[in-house]
Design a protein around this motif. Structure first.
Motif, PDB file in Angstrom:
ATOM      1  N   GLU A   9       0.818  -1.213   0.000  1.00 52.19           N
ATOM      2  CA  GLU A   9       0.000   0.000   0.000  1.00 52.19           C
ATOM      3  C   GLU A   9       0.855   1.267   0.000  1.00 52.19           C
ATOM      4  OE1 GLU A   9      -2.648  -0.500   3.310  1.00 52.19           O
ATOM      5  OE2 GLU A   9      -4.028  -1.786   2.168  1.00 52.19           O
ATOM      6  N   ALA A  10       2.028   1.223   0.620  1.00 58.21           N
ATOM      7  CA  ALA A  10       2.914   2.385   0.598  1.00 58.21           C
ATOM      8  C   ALA A  10       3.458   2.632  -0.808  1.00 58.21           C
ATOM      9  CB  ALA A  10       4.065   2.179   1.586  1.00 58.21           C
ATOM     10  N   ILE A  11       3.834   1.557  -1.500  1.00 57.73           N
ATOM     11  CA  ILE A  11       4.345   1.713  -2.870  1.00 57.73           C
ATOM     12  C   ILE A  11       3.258   2.268  -3.782  1.00 57.73           C
ATOM     13  CG2 ILE A  11       5.238   0.453  -4.875  1.00 57.73           C
ATOM     14  CD1 ILE A  11       6.507  -1.544  -2.885  1.00 57.73           C
ATOM     15  N   PHE A  12       1.996   1.891  -3.524  1.00 61.97           N
ATOM     16  CA  PHE A  12       0.882   2.306  -4.381  1.00 61.97           C
ATOM     17  C   PHE A  12       0.300   3.667  -3.997  1.00 61.97           C
ATOM     18  CE2 PHE A  12      -3.663   1.700  -5.833  1.00 61.97           C
ATOM     19  CZ  PHE A  12      -3.383   1.713  -7.184  1.00 61.97           C
ATOM     20  N   GLY A  13       0.693   4.192  -2.832  1.00 65.73           N
ATOM     21  CA  GLY A  13       0.201   5.506  -2.436  1.00 65.73           C
ATOM     22  C   GLY A  13      -1.016   5.492  -1.547  1.00 65.73           C
ATOM     23  N   LEU A  14      -1.294   4.363  -0.903  1.00 64.50           N
ATOM     24  CA  LEU A  14      -2.436   4.287   0.004  1.00 64.50           C
ATOM     25  C   LEU A  14      -2.081   4.652   1.431  1.00 64.50           C
ATOM     26  CD1 LEU A  14      -4.127   0.991  -1.277  1.00 64.50           C
ATOM     27  CD2 LEU A  14      -4.996   3.319  -1.500  1.00 64.50           C
ATOM     28  N   ARG A  15      -0.782   4.687   1.749  1.00 64.57           N
ATOM     29  CA  ARG A  15      -0.357   5.079   3.097  1.00 64.57           C
ATOM     30  C   ARG A  15       1.064   5.617   3.012  1.00 64.57           C
ATOM     31  NH1 ARG A  15      -0.555   0.846   7.256  1.00 64.57           N
ATOM     32  NH2 ARG A  15      -2.225  -0.215   6.116  1.00 64.57           N
ATOM     33  N   PRO A  16       1.428   6.534   3.924  1.00 62.56           N
ATOM     34  CA  PRO A  16       2.796   7.063   3.922  1.00 62.56           C
ATOM     35  C   PRO A  16       3.752   6.119   4.640  1.00 62.56           C
ATOM     36  CG  PRO A  16       1.525   8.114   5.654  1.00 62.56           C
ATOM     37  CD  PRO A  16       0.567   7.199   4.924  1.00 62.56           C
ATOM     38  N   LEU A  17       5.025   6.242   4.327  1.00 59.76           N
ATOM     39  CA  LEU A  17       6.065   5.515   5.047  1.00 59.76           C
ATOM     40  C   LEU A  17       6.601   6.386   6.180  1.00 59.76           C
ATOM     41  CD1 LEU A  17       8.085   4.001   2.068  1.00 59.76           C
ATOM     42  CD2 LEU A  17       6.796   2.700   3.774  1.00 59.76           C
ATOM     43  N   PRO A  18       6.843   5.820   7.371  1.00 59.64           N
ATOM     44  CA  PRO A  18       7.418   6.617   8.464  1.00 59.64           C
ATOM     45  C   PRO A  18       8.795   7.174   8.127  1.00 59.64           C
ATOM     46  CG  PRO A  18       6.497   4.562   9.300  1.00 59.64           C
ATOM     47  CD  PRO A  18       6.495   4.464   7.804  1.00 59.64           C
ATOM     48  N   ALA A  19       9.553   6.448   7.308  1.00 59.57           N
ATOM     49  CA  ALA A  19      10.899   6.905   6.955  1.00 59.57           C
ATOM     50  C   ALA A  19      11.338   6.199   5.679  1.00 59.57           C
ATOM     51  CB  ALA A  19      11.885   6.608   8.086  1.00 59.57           C
ATOM     52  N   GLY A  20      12.327   6.801   4.995  1.00 61.38           N
ATOM     53  CA  GLY A  20      12.897   6.195   3.806  1.00 61.38           C
ATOM     54  C   GLY A  20      12.424   6.871   2.534  1.00 61.38           C
ATOM     55  N   VAL A  21      13.083   6.528   1.430  1.00 62.07           N
ATOM     56  CA  VAL A  21      12.739   7.093   0.130  1.00 62.07           C
ATOM     57  C   VAL A  21      12.540   5.956  -0.867  1.00 62.07           C
ATOM     58  CG1 VAL A  21      13.982   9.249   0.545  1.00 62.07           C
ATOM     59  CG2 VAL A  21      15.165   7.318  -0.537  1.00 62.07           C
ATOM     60  N   MET A  22      11.731   6.252  -1.877  1.00 59.20           N
ATOM     61  CA  MET A  22      11.510   5.305  -2.971  1.00 59.20           C
ATOM     62  C   MET A  22      11.886   5.985  -4.275  1.00 59.20           C
ATOM     63  SD  MET A  22       7.891   3.416  -1.977  1.00 59.20           S
ATOM     64  CE  MET A  22       6.914   4.911  -1.825  1.00 59.20           C
ATOM     65  N   LYS A  23      12.380   5.192  -5.222  1.00 63.60           N
ATOM     66  CA  LYS A  23      12.700   5.698  -6.552  1.00 63.60           C
ATOM     67  C   LYS A  23      12.031   4.815  -7.599  1.00 63.60           C
ATOM     68  CE  LYS A  23      17.248   7.629  -5.374  1.00 63.60           C
ATOM     69  NZ  LYS A  23      18.700   7.567  -5.661  1.00 63.60           N
ATOM     70  N   LEU A  24      11.456   5.460  -8.612  1.00 68.52           N
ATOM     71  CA  LEU A  24      10.852   4.762  -9.736  1.00 68.52           C
ATOM     72  C   LEU A  24      11.604   5.168 -10.989  1.00 68.52           C
ATOM     73  CD1 LEU A  24       8.512   2.951 -10.785  1.00 68.52           C
ATOM     74  CD2 LEU A  24       7.174   5.058 -11.090  1.00 68.52           C
ATOM     75  N   ASP A  25      12.247   4.181 -11.616  1.00 64.96           N
ATOM     76  CA  ASP A  25      13.082   4.438 -12.799  1.00 64.96           C
ATOM     77  C   ASP A  25      14.080   5.557 -12.541  1.00 64.96           C
ATOM     78  OD1 ASP A  25      12.048   2.459 -14.531  1.00 64.96           O
ATOM     79  OD2 ASP A  25      10.273   3.707 -14.916  1.00 64.96           O
TER      80      ASP A  25
END
Length: 498
Positions: free
Chosen positions: A310-326
Protein backbone atom coordinates in the motif's frame (compact mmCIF):
# COMPACT_ATOMS: atom_id res chain seq x y z
CA UNK A 1 -21.30 -68.44 16.55
CA UNK A 2 -22.58 -64.88 16.57
CA UNK A 3 -22.80 -63.10 13.20
CA UNK A 4 -20.48 -60.09 12.95
CA UNK A 5 -22.15 -56.75 13.46
CA UNK A 6 -22.51 -54.74 10.26
CA UNK A 7 -20.36 -51.62 10.12
CA UNK A 8 -22.10 -48.42 11.17
CA UNK A 9 -23.38 -46.20 8.36
CA UNK A 10 -21.30 -43.18 7.39
CA UNK A 11 -21.79 -40.15 9.57
CA UNK A 12 -22.60 -38.15 6.39
CA UNK A 13 -23.71 -39.72 3.11
CA UNK A 14 -24.84 -38.12 -0.15
CA UNK A 15 -26.43 -40.30 -2.83
CA UNK A 16 -27.30 -39.00 -6.29
CA UNK A 17 -27.38 -35.35 -5.20
CA UNK A 18 -28.02 -33.07 -8.18
CA UNK A 19 -28.55 -29.35 -8.70
CA UNK A 20 -29.30 -27.20 -11.74
CA UNK A 21 -29.31 -23.44 -12.20
CA UNK A 22 -31.27 -22.92 -15.40
CA UNK A 23 -29.41 -24.77 -18.12
CA UNK A 24 -26.25 -25.09 -16.00
CA UNK A 25 -25.70 -28.42 -14.25
CA UNK A 26 -23.85 -27.59 -11.02
CA UNK A 27 -24.01 -31.07 -9.47
CA UNK A 28 -24.73 -34.28 -11.37
CA UNK A 29 -25.65 -37.32 -9.22
CA UNK A 30 -22.93 -36.84 -6.61
CA UNK A 31 -22.22 -39.71 -4.22
CA UNK A 32 -20.03 -38.82 -1.24
CA UNK A 33 -19.57 -40.21 2.26
CA UNK A 34 -17.62 -39.16 5.35
CA UNK A 35 -17.26 -41.57 8.25
CA UNK A 36 -17.28 -40.55 11.88
CA UNK A 37 -13.74 -39.81 12.99
CA UNK A 38 -12.38 -39.13 9.51
CA UNK A 39 -11.34 -36.15 7.39
CA UNK A 40 -12.25 -36.10 3.71
CA UNK A 41 -10.66 -33.50 1.44
CA UNK A 42 -13.02 -32.18 -1.25
CA UNK A 43 -10.95 -31.10 -4.25
CA UNK A 44 -11.98 -29.49 -7.50
CA UNK A 45 -11.23 -26.59 -9.80
CA UNK A 46 -13.18 -23.37 -9.35
CA UNK A 47 -16.62 -24.01 -10.80
CA UNK A 48 -16.45 -27.79 -10.23
CA UNK A 49 -19.43 -27.69 -7.84
CA UNK A 50 -17.79 -27.56 -4.41
CA UNK A 51 -19.57 -24.38 -3.28
CA UNK A 52 -22.93 -25.65 -4.49
CA UNK A 53 -22.48 -28.91 -2.60
CA UNK A 54 -21.54 -27.04 0.59
CA UNK A 55 -24.55 -24.73 0.26
CA UNK A 56 -26.89 -27.70 -0.12
CA UNK A 57 -25.46 -29.29 3.03
CA UNK A 58 -25.73 -25.94 4.83
CA UNK A 59 -29.38 -25.53 3.86
CA UNK A 60 -28.81 -22.53 1.58
CA UNK A 61 -29.89 -24.35 -1.60
CA UNK A 62 -32.32 -27.23 -1.92
CA UNK A 63 -31.12 -30.14 -4.01
CA UNK A 64 -33.10 -31.09 -7.12
CA UNK A 65 -32.59 -34.80 -6.59
CA UNK A 66 -30.79 -37.26 -4.36
CA UNK A 67 -30.58 -38.08 -0.68
CA UNK A 68 -28.61 -36.72 2.29
CA UNK A 69 -28.26 -38.95 5.35
CA UNK A 70 -26.79 -38.48 8.82
CA UNK A 71 -25.95 -41.77 10.54
CA UNK A 72 -28.26 -43.54 8.07
CA UNK A 73 -31.25 -41.23 8.60
CA UNK A 74 -32.45 -39.04 5.71
CA UNK A 75 -32.31 -35.30 6.37
CA UNK A 76 -33.19 -32.23 4.31
CA UNK A 77 -31.51 -29.06 5.61
CA UNK A 78 -33.76 -26.09 4.85
CA UNK A 79 -31.64 -23.28 6.31
CA UNK A 80 -28.24 -22.80 7.95
CA UNK A 81 -29.94 -22.79 11.37
CA UNK A 82 -31.77 -25.99 10.54
CA UNK A 83 -28.55 -27.60 9.27
CA UNK A 84 -26.83 -26.62 12.50
CA UNK A 85 -29.69 -28.10 14.53
CA UNK A 86 -29.25 -31.34 12.57
CA UNK A 87 -25.54 -31.32 13.43
CA UNK A 88 -23.99 -29.88 10.23
CA UNK A 89 -22.02 -26.65 10.56
CA UNK A 90 -19.91 -24.79 8.02
CA UNK A 91 -16.89 -22.55 8.58
CA UNK A 92 -16.94 -20.28 5.54
CA UNK A 93 -13.97 -18.81 3.69
CA UNK A 94 -15.54 -15.36 3.18
CA UNK A 95 -15.04 -13.02 6.12
CA UNK A 96 -18.42 -11.42 5.35
CA UNK A 97 -20.03 -14.72 6.42
CA UNK A 98 -18.26 -14.92 9.79
CA UNK A 99 -20.49 -12.66 11.87
CA UNK A 100 -21.74 -9.13 12.57
CA UNK A 101 -18.88 -6.58 12.53
CA UNK A 102 -20.67 -4.08 14.80
CA UNK A 103 -21.27 -6.60 17.60
CA UNK A 104 -18.70 -7.63 20.18
CA UNK A 105 -16.71 -10.84 19.94
CA UNK A 106 -18.75 -12.31 22.80
CA UNK A 107 -22.04 -11.42 21.11
CA UNK A 108 -20.86 -12.96 17.83
CA UNK A 109 -19.83 -16.16 19.57
CA UNK A 110 -23.32 -16.46 21.06
CA UNK A 111 -25.41 -15.29 18.10
CA UNK A 112 -27.13 -18.65 17.79
CA UNK A 113 -28.17 -18.49 21.43
CA UNK A 114 -29.74 -15.08 20.93
CA UNK A 115 -31.54 -16.26 17.80
CA UNK A 116 -32.96 -19.20 19.75
CA UNK A 117 -34.17 -16.90 22.50
CA UNK A 118 -35.91 -14.76 19.91
CA UNK A 119 -34.83 -11.59 21.68
CA UNK A 120 -35.21 -8.35 19.67
CA UNK A 121 -31.81 -7.05 20.81
CA UNK A 122 -28.40 -8.67 21.18
CA UNK A 123 -26.49 -7.75 24.31
CA UNK A 124 -24.05 -9.99 26.16
CA UNK A 125 -24.74 -10.38 29.88
CA UNK A 126 -21.99 -11.25 32.35
CA UNK A 127 -22.84 -14.96 32.26
CA UNK A 128 -22.88 -14.83 28.46
CA UNK A 129 -19.39 -13.34 28.39
CA UNK A 130 -18.16 -16.18 30.60
CA UNK A 131 -19.68 -18.73 28.23
CA UNK A 132 -18.14 -16.91 25.27
CA UNK A 133 -14.77 -17.08 26.99
CA UNK A 134 -15.07 -20.86 27.18
CA UNK A 135 -15.79 -21.06 23.45
CA UNK A 136 -12.91 -18.72 22.66
CA UNK A 137 -10.48 -20.76 24.73
CA UNK A 138 -11.45 -23.87 22.77
CA UNK A 139 -9.78 -22.43 19.63
CA UNK A 140 -7.02 -20.48 21.41
CA UNK A 141 -8.65 -17.08 20.85
CA UNK A 142 -7.24 -14.61 23.38
CA UNK A 143 -8.67 -11.25 22.23
CA UNK A 144 -10.78 -8.95 24.43
CA UNK A 145 -14.30 -10.38 24.16
CA UNK A 146 -15.83 -6.89 24.39
CA UNK A 147 -14.03 -5.74 21.23
CA UNK A 148 -16.18 -5.27 18.14
CA UNK A 149 -15.68 -8.07 15.66
CA UNK A 150 -14.95 -5.61 12.84
CA UNK A 151 -11.91 -4.29 14.70
CA UNK A 152 -10.18 -7.67 14.77
CA UNK A 153 -7.66 -8.89 12.24
CA UNK A 154 -9.01 -11.14 9.49
CA UNK A 155 -7.28 -14.10 11.15
CA UNK A 156 -8.99 -13.47 14.50
CA UNK A 157 -12.37 -12.98 12.80
CA UNK A 158 -11.87 -16.40 11.22
CA UNK A 159 -11.12 -17.91 14.63
CA UNK A 160 -14.32 -16.36 16.04
CA UNK A 161 -16.24 -18.04 13.21
CA UNK A 162 -14.64 -21.40 14.01
CA UNK A 163 -15.38 -21.09 17.73
CA UNK A 164 -19.00 -20.16 16.99
CA UNK A 165 -19.37 -23.12 14.62
CA UNK A 166 -18.13 -25.55 17.25
CA UNK A 167 -20.38 -24.20 20.01
CA UNK A 168 -23.13 -26.71 19.18
CA UNK A 169 -20.80 -29.75 19.24
CA UNK A 170 -21.71 -30.72 15.65
CA UNK A 171 -21.41 -34.20 14.22
CA UNK A 172 -20.29 -32.89 10.80
CA UNK A 173 -18.05 -29.84 10.28
CA UNK A 174 -17.32 -28.41 6.83
CA UNK A 175 -14.21 -26.22 6.58
CA UNK A 176 -14.13 -24.05 3.43
CA UNK A 177 -10.59 -22.64 2.92
CA UNK A 178 -10.11 -22.05 6.67
CA UNK A 179 -6.38 -21.26 6.49
CA UNK A 180 -6.62 -18.62 3.74
CA UNK A 181 -6.23 -15.80 6.29
CA UNK A 182 -4.13 -17.54 8.94
CA UNK A 183 -0.42 -17.42 9.65
CA UNK A 184 1.58 -20.64 9.71
CA UNK A 185 1.41 -20.76 13.52
CA UNK A 186 -2.34 -20.11 13.53
CA UNK A 187 -2.85 -22.72 10.81
CA UNK A 188 -0.97 -25.30 12.87
CA UNK A 189 -3.24 -24.54 15.84
CA UNK A 190 -6.27 -25.01 13.58
CA UNK A 191 -4.91 -28.34 12.31
CA UNK A 192 -4.50 -29.56 15.87
CA UNK A 193 -8.09 -28.54 16.61
CA UNK A 194 -9.40 -30.35 13.52
CA UNK A 195 -7.44 -33.47 14.46
CA UNK A 196 -8.99 -33.33 17.95
CA UNK A 197 -12.43 -33.11 16.37
CA UNK A 198 -11.63 -36.18 14.24
CA UNK A 199 -10.34 -38.08 17.26
CA UNK A 200 -13.58 -37.24 19.11
CA UNK A 201 -15.61 -38.84 16.31
CA UNK A 202 -16.60 -35.78 14.28
CA UNK A 203 -16.85 -36.16 10.50
CA UNK A 204 -14.87 -33.42 8.75
CA UNK A 205 -15.23 -32.29 5.14
CA UNK A 206 -12.24 -30.10 4.33
CA UNK A 207 -11.97 -27.84 1.28
CA UNK A 208 -8.68 -26.16 0.47
CA UNK A 209 -6.50 -25.29 -2.51
CA UNK A 210 -3.38 -25.62 -0.35
CA UNK A 211 -1.82 -29.00 -0.89
CA UNK A 212 0.13 -28.80 2.37
CA UNK A 213 -3.19 -28.60 4.27
CA UNK A 214 -4.56 -31.65 2.52
CA UNK A 215 -1.39 -33.70 2.91
CA UNK A 216 -1.38 -32.96 6.65
CA UNK A 217 -5.04 -33.65 7.36
CA UNK A 218 -6.86 -35.80 4.85
CA UNK A 219 -7.65 -39.50 5.24
CA UNK A 220 -9.16 -39.49 1.75
CA UNK A 221 -9.48 -37.04 -1.16
CA UNK A 222 -12.57 -36.83 -3.37
CA UNK A 223 -12.30 -34.92 -6.66
CA UNK A 224 -15.20 -33.05 -8.24
CA UNK A 225 -15.01 -32.13 -11.91
CA UNK A 226 -17.84 -30.52 -13.88
CA UNK A 227 -20.27 -31.30 -11.08
CA UNK A 228 -19.45 -35.02 -10.90
CA UNK A 229 -17.26 -37.16 -8.66
CA UNK A 230 -14.28 -37.83 -10.93
CA UNK A 231 -12.08 -39.76 -8.51
CA UNK A 232 -11.48 -40.84 -4.92
CA UNK A 233 -8.00 -41.29 -3.42
CA UNK A 234 -7.47 -43.01 -0.09
CA UNK A 235 -4.33 -42.90 2.01
CA UNK A 236 -2.24 -45.88 0.96
CA UNK A 237 -0.14 -48.40 2.85
CA UNK A 238 2.77 -45.96 2.73
CA UNK A 239 0.65 -43.37 4.53
CA UNK A 240 0.33 -41.02 1.55
CA UNK A 241 -2.42 -39.96 -0.83
CA UNK A 242 -1.74 -39.77 -4.57
CA UNK A 243 -2.31 -36.03 -4.80
CA UNK A 244 -0.45 -35.84 -8.11
CA UNK A 245 -3.06 -38.18 -9.57
CA UNK A 246 -5.85 -36.23 -7.83
CA UNK A 247 -4.63 -32.97 -9.36
CA UNK A 248 -4.41 -34.60 -12.80
CA UNK A 249 -8.00 -35.80 -12.40
CA UNK A 250 -9.05 -32.34 -11.23
CA UNK A 251 -7.61 -30.21 -14.05
CA UNK A 252 -6.91 -32.76 -16.79
CA UNK A 253 -3.15 -32.19 -16.95
CA UNK A 254 0.04 -32.15 -14.90
CA UNK A 255 1.24 -28.89 -13.41
CA UNK A 256 4.12 -26.84 -14.76
CA UNK A 257 6.93 -27.70 -12.32
CA UNK A 258 8.13 -24.10 -12.22
CA UNK A 259 8.88 -22.81 -15.69
CA UNK A 260 11.88 -20.81 -16.76
CA UNK A 261 13.51 -18.71 -14.05
CA UNK A 262 15.11 -15.35 -14.67
CA UNK A 263 18.92 -15.29 -14.48
CA UNK A 264 20.04 -13.29 -11.45
CA UNK A 265 20.97 -9.69 -12.25
CA UNK A 266 19.61 -9.77 -15.81
CA UNK A 267 17.04 -7.00 -15.45
CA UNK A 268 17.21 -3.24 -15.03
CA UNK A 269 16.28 -1.62 -11.71
CA UNK A 270 12.76 -0.19 -11.76
CA UNK A 271 11.77 0.36 -8.12
CA UNK A 272 14.31 1.14 -5.38
CA UNK A 273 13.63 1.40 -1.64
CA UNK A 274 16.28 3.05 0.52
CA UNK A 275 16.15 3.21 4.32
CA UNK A 276 12.46 2.31 4.33
CA UNK A 277 10.61 1.81 7.61
CA UNK A 278 7.19 0.17 7.69
CA UNK A 279 6.57 1.11 11.33
CA UNK A 280 8.25 3.67 13.59
CA UNK A 281 11.07 2.04 15.51
CA UNK A 282 11.43 -0.92 13.19
CA UNK A 283 14.71 -1.62 11.42
CA UNK A 284 14.98 0.24 8.07
CA UNK A 285 15.86 -1.75 4.96
CA UNK A 286 16.80 -1.39 1.30
CA UNK A 287 15.31 -3.34 -1.60
CA UNK A 288 15.58 -3.15 -5.38
CA UNK A 289 13.09 -4.62 -7.84
CA UNK A 290 14.08 -5.11 -11.47
CA UNK A 291 12.65 -6.22 -14.78
CA UNK A 292 12.96 -9.88 -15.82
CA UNK A 293 12.23 -11.20 -12.32
CA UNK A 294 9.26 -11.92 -10.09
CA UNK A 295 9.90 -11.16 -6.42
CA UNK A 296 7.76 -12.75 -3.71
CA UNK A 297 7.40 -10.85 -0.43
CA UNK A 298 6.37 -13.41 2.17
CA UNK A 299 6.09 -13.85 5.91
CA UNK A 300 3.36 -14.57 8.47
CA UNK A 301 0.06 -12.71 8.64
CA UNK A 302 0.78 -9.27 10.13
CA UNK A 303 4.42 -9.20 8.99
CA UNK A 304 3.92 -6.00 6.99
CA UNK A 305 3.41 -7.28 3.46
CA UNK A 306 0.22 -5.33 2.78
CA UNK A 307 1.68 -2.26 4.48
CA UNK A 308 4.58 -2.29 2.03
CA UNK A 309 2.32 -2.84 -1.00
CA UNK A 310 0.00 0.00 0.00
CA UNK A 311 2.91 2.38 0.60
CA UNK A 312 4.34 1.71 -2.87
CA UNK A 313 0.88 2.31 -4.38
CA UNK A 314 0.20 5.51 -2.44
CA UNK A 315 -2.44 4.29 0.00
CA UNK A 316 -0.36 5.08 3.10
CA UNK A 317 2.80 7.06 3.92
CA UNK A 318 6.06 5.52 5.05
CA UNK A 319 7.42 6.62 8.46
CA UNK A 320 10.90 6.91 6.95
CA UNK A 321 12.90 6.20 3.81
CA UNK A 322 12.74 7.09 0.13
CA UNK A 323 11.51 5.30 -2.97
CA UNK A 324 12.70 5.70 -6.55
CA UNK A 325 10.85 4.76 -9.74
CA UNK A 326 13.08 4.44 -12.80
CA UNK A 327 15.75 6.46 -11.01
CA UNK A 328 13.47 9.35 -9.99
CA UNK A 329 12.03 10.07 -6.54
CA UNK A 330 8.74 8.22 -6.09
CA UNK A 331 6.25 9.65 -3.60
CA UNK A 332 2.78 8.64 -4.82
CA UNK A 333 0.03 11.09 -3.91
CA UNK A 334 -2.89 8.75 -4.62
CA UNK A 335 -3.82 5.54 -6.41
CA UNK A 336 -4.74 7.59 -9.49
CA UNK A 337 -1.24 9.10 -9.49
CA UNK A 338 0.24 5.60 -9.23
CA UNK A 339 -1.87 4.18 -12.05
CA UNK A 340 -0.90 7.12 -14.26
CA UNK A 341 2.76 6.31 -13.60
CA UNK A 342 2.31 2.61 -14.38
CA UNK A 343 2.29 1.36 -10.77
CA UNK A 344 -0.61 -1.09 -10.51
CA UNK A 345 -1.99 -2.83 -7.41
CA UNK A 346 -4.44 -5.73 -6.95
CA UNK A 347 -5.46 -5.84 -3.27
CA UNK A 348 -5.94 -8.90 -1.09
CA UNK A 349 -9.73 -8.57 -0.74
CA UNK A 350 -10.91 -8.54 -4.34
CA UNK A 351 -14.48 -7.48 -3.51
CA UNK A 352 -13.33 -4.54 -1.40
CA UNK A 353 -10.53 -3.32 -3.67
CA UNK A 354 -11.19 -4.45 -7.24
CA UNK A 355 -14.75 -5.54 -7.99
CA UNK A 356 -18.12 -3.83 -8.19
CA UNK A 357 -21.57 -4.86 -6.91
CA UNK A 358 -23.84 -6.29 -9.59
CA UNK A 359 -26.08 -3.19 -9.69
CA UNK A 360 -23.41 -0.73 -10.90
CA UNK A 361 -22.31 -0.15 -14.51
CA UNK A 362 -18.78 -1.58 -14.18
CA UNK A 363 -19.82 -4.96 -12.71
CA UNK A 364 -19.06 -6.85 -15.94
CA UNK A 365 -15.73 -8.37 -16.90
CA UNK A 366 -15.28 -5.63 -19.52
CA UNK A 367 -16.13 -2.85 -17.05
CA UNK A 368 -13.90 -4.30 -14.32
CA UNK A 369 -10.89 -4.42 -16.63
CA UNK A 370 -11.37 -0.98 -18.18
CA UNK A 371 -12.31 1.04 -15.07
CA UNK A 372 -8.79 2.08 -13.90
CA UNK A 373 -7.85 3.16 -17.41
CA UNK A 374 -10.92 5.22 -18.35
CA UNK A 375 -9.09 8.59 -18.29
CA UNK A 376 -6.32 7.14 -20.48
CA UNK A 377 -8.47 5.20 -22.92
CA UNK A 378 -11.45 7.55 -23.12
CA UNK A 379 -10.13 11.06 -22.34
CA UNK A 380 -13.33 12.81 -23.43
CA UNK A 381 -15.50 10.73 -21.09
CA UNK A 382 -17.31 8.68 -23.71
CA UNK A 383 -16.73 4.98 -23.11
CA UNK A 384 -16.40 2.90 -26.28
CA UNK A 385 -18.17 -0.34 -25.42
CA UNK A 386 -16.64 -2.17 -28.38
CA UNK A 387 -13.09 -1.37 -27.29
CA UNK A 388 -13.95 -2.44 -23.73
CA UNK A 389 -15.27 -5.77 -24.97
CA UNK A 390 -12.32 -6.33 -27.31
CA UNK A 391 -9.81 -5.82 -24.48
CA UNK A 392 -11.84 -8.02 -22.15
CA UNK A 393 -12.25 -10.77 -24.76
CA UNK A 394 -8.48 -10.87 -25.26
CA UNK A 395 -8.02 -11.15 -21.47
CA UNK A 396 -10.61 -13.92 -21.23
CA UNK A 397 -8.71 -15.96 -23.79
CA UNK A 398 -5.28 -15.19 -22.40
CA UNK A 399 -6.12 -16.00 -18.77
CA UNK A 400 -8.55 -18.83 -19.48
CA UNK A 401 -11.47 -17.13 -17.71
CA UNK A 402 -14.48 -19.44 -17.82
CA UNK A 403 -17.50 -17.34 -18.76
CA UNK A 404 -20.02 -16.73 -21.54
CA UNK A 405 -18.46 -13.45 -22.64
CA UNK A 406 -17.09 -10.03 -21.75
CA UNK A 407 -20.48 -8.76 -20.54
CA UNK A 408 -20.79 -11.39 -17.79
CA UNK A 409 -21.05 -9.92 -14.28
CA UNK A 410 -18.22 -10.83 -11.93
CA UNK A 411 -20.60 -12.12 -9.27
CA UNK A 412 -21.72 -14.89 -11.66
CA UNK A 413 -18.18 -16.29 -11.90
CA UNK A 414 -16.41 -18.70 -9.57
CA UNK A 415 -13.83 -17.29 -7.17
CA UNK A 416 -10.91 -18.42 -9.30
CA UNK A 417 -12.31 -16.79 -12.41
CA UNK A 418 -13.04 -13.58 -10.50
CA UNK A 419 -9.40 -13.54 -9.43
CA UNK A 420 -8.24 -14.13 -12.99
CA UNK A 421 -10.28 -11.10 -14.06
CA UNK A 422 -8.67 -8.98 -11.32
CA UNK A 423 -5.16 -9.94 -12.39
CA UNK A 424 -6.10 -9.59 -16.08
CA UNK A 425 -7.19 -5.99 -15.39
CA UNK A 426 -3.63 -5.03 -14.50
CA UNK A 427 -2.27 -6.70 -17.64
CA UNK A 428 -4.50 -4.62 -19.92
CA UNK A 429 -2.01 -1.72 -20.01
CA UNK A 430 1.81 -1.58 -19.78
CA UNK A 431 3.05 -1.49 -16.17
CA UNK A 432 6.32 -0.41 -14.64
CA UNK A 433 5.50 -2.02 -11.28
CA UNK A 434 2.86 -4.70 -10.71
CA UNK A 435 1.87 -5.33 -7.08
CA UNK A 436 -0.27 -8.42 -6.39
CA UNK A 437 -1.40 -8.98 -2.79
CA UNK A 438 -2.40 -12.63 -2.17
CA UNK A 439 -3.36 -13.22 -5.83
CA UNK A 440 -3.88 -16.96 -5.27
CA UNK A 441 -6.24 -16.72 -2.29
CA UNK A 442 -9.25 -18.96 -2.86
CA UNK A 443 -7.90 -20.06 -6.27
CA UNK A 444 -7.70 -23.72 -7.21
CA UNK A 445 -4.40 -25.30 -8.14
CA UNK A 446 -5.12 -25.30 -11.88
CA UNK A 447 -6.17 -21.64 -11.94
CA UNK A 448 -3.12 -20.79 -9.84
CA UNK A 449 -0.92 -22.44 -12.46
CA UNK A 450 -2.63 -20.36 -15.17
CA UNK A 451 -2.11 -17.16 -13.16
CA UNK A 452 1.56 -17.91 -12.55
CA UNK A 453 2.15 -18.46 -16.26
CA UNK A 454 0.42 -15.17 -17.11
CA UNK A 455 2.27 -13.23 -14.39
CA UNK A 456 5.65 -14.54 -15.51
CA UNK A 457 5.01 -14.04 -19.24
CA UNK A 458 5.34 -10.25 -18.97
CA UNK A 459 7.84 -10.04 -16.12
CA UNK A 460 10.54 -8.96 -18.60
CA UNK A 461 8.95 -5.53 -19.06
CA UNK A 462 8.27 -4.49 -15.45
CA UNK A 463 9.06 -5.06 -11.79
CA UNK A 464 6.67 -7.72 -10.51
CA UNK A 465 6.11 -8.08 -6.75
CA UNK A 466 3.81 -10.77 -5.36
CA UNK A 467 2.83 -10.63 -1.67
CA UNK A 468 1.93 -14.08 -0.29
CA UNK A 469 1.70 -15.67 3.14
CA UNK A 470 2.15 -19.19 1.81
CA UNK A 471 5.79 -20.15 1.28
CA UNK A 472 4.81 -22.83 -1.22
CA UNK A 473 3.12 -20.22 -3.39
CA UNK A 474 6.21 -18.01 -3.12
CA UNK A 475 8.38 -20.85 -4.36
CA UNK A 476 6.01 -21.52 -7.26
CA UNK A 477 5.86 -17.97 -8.61
CA UNK A 478 9.11 -16.22 -7.71
CA UNK A 479 12.70 -15.88 -8.89
CA UNK A 480 13.62 -14.21 -5.60
CA UNK A 481 11.96 -14.44 -2.20
CA UNK A 482 12.10 -11.73 0.48
CA UNK A 483 10.83 -12.47 3.99
CA UNK A 484 9.30 -9.86 6.28
CA UNK A 485 8.80 -10.33 10.01
CA UNK A 486 7.25 -7.80 12.39
CA UNK A 487 7.34 -5.06 9.70
CA UNK A 488 11.06 -5.46 9.07
CA UNK A 489 13.28 -7.40 6.67
CA UNK A 490 14.29 -10.86 7.82
CA UNK A 491 17.64 -10.81 6.05
CA UNK A 492 18.54 -14.33 7.17
CA UNK A 493 15.54 -15.80 5.36
CA UNK A 494 15.56 -13.96 2.02
CA UNK A 495 16.97 -15.85 -0.94
CA UNK A 496 17.03 -16.39 -4.67
CA UNK A 497 14.91 -19.32 -5.85
CA UNK A 498 17.19 -21.55 -7.90
Amino acid sequence: MNAPHPPPPPRLALAGVSKRFGSTVALDHVDLSVNAGSIVALMGANGAGKSTLVKILAGVYPSDAGRIALDGQSVTPTSPQHAKALGIVTVHQAIVDTGVPTLSVAENLLLDRYCTRGTPTVRARRSDVQDAGTLAARVGLTVDLQTRLGRLTIADQQRVAIARALASDPSVVIFDEPTASLSDREAQQLFELIERLRDDGTAVLYISHRMADLERLADRAVVLRDGRVAGSYARGADGTIDFRGAVRTMIGRDLDPGGTRAPSGQGQAVLELEGVQLKPGREPFDLTFSTHEVVAITGPVGAGKTTLAEAIFGLRPLPAGVMKLDGHAWSPRSPAHSIGAGVFFAGEDRWRTSLFPSNVPFASIAGTISFPFLPRWFPFGRVQARRERDVASAAIQRFGIKCRGADDRLDTLSGGNQQKAVVARWHAAPARVLLLDEPFQGVDIGARDDLIRAIRDEAHSRATIVFVSDYGEALEVADRIVVLDHHALDATSSFAHL
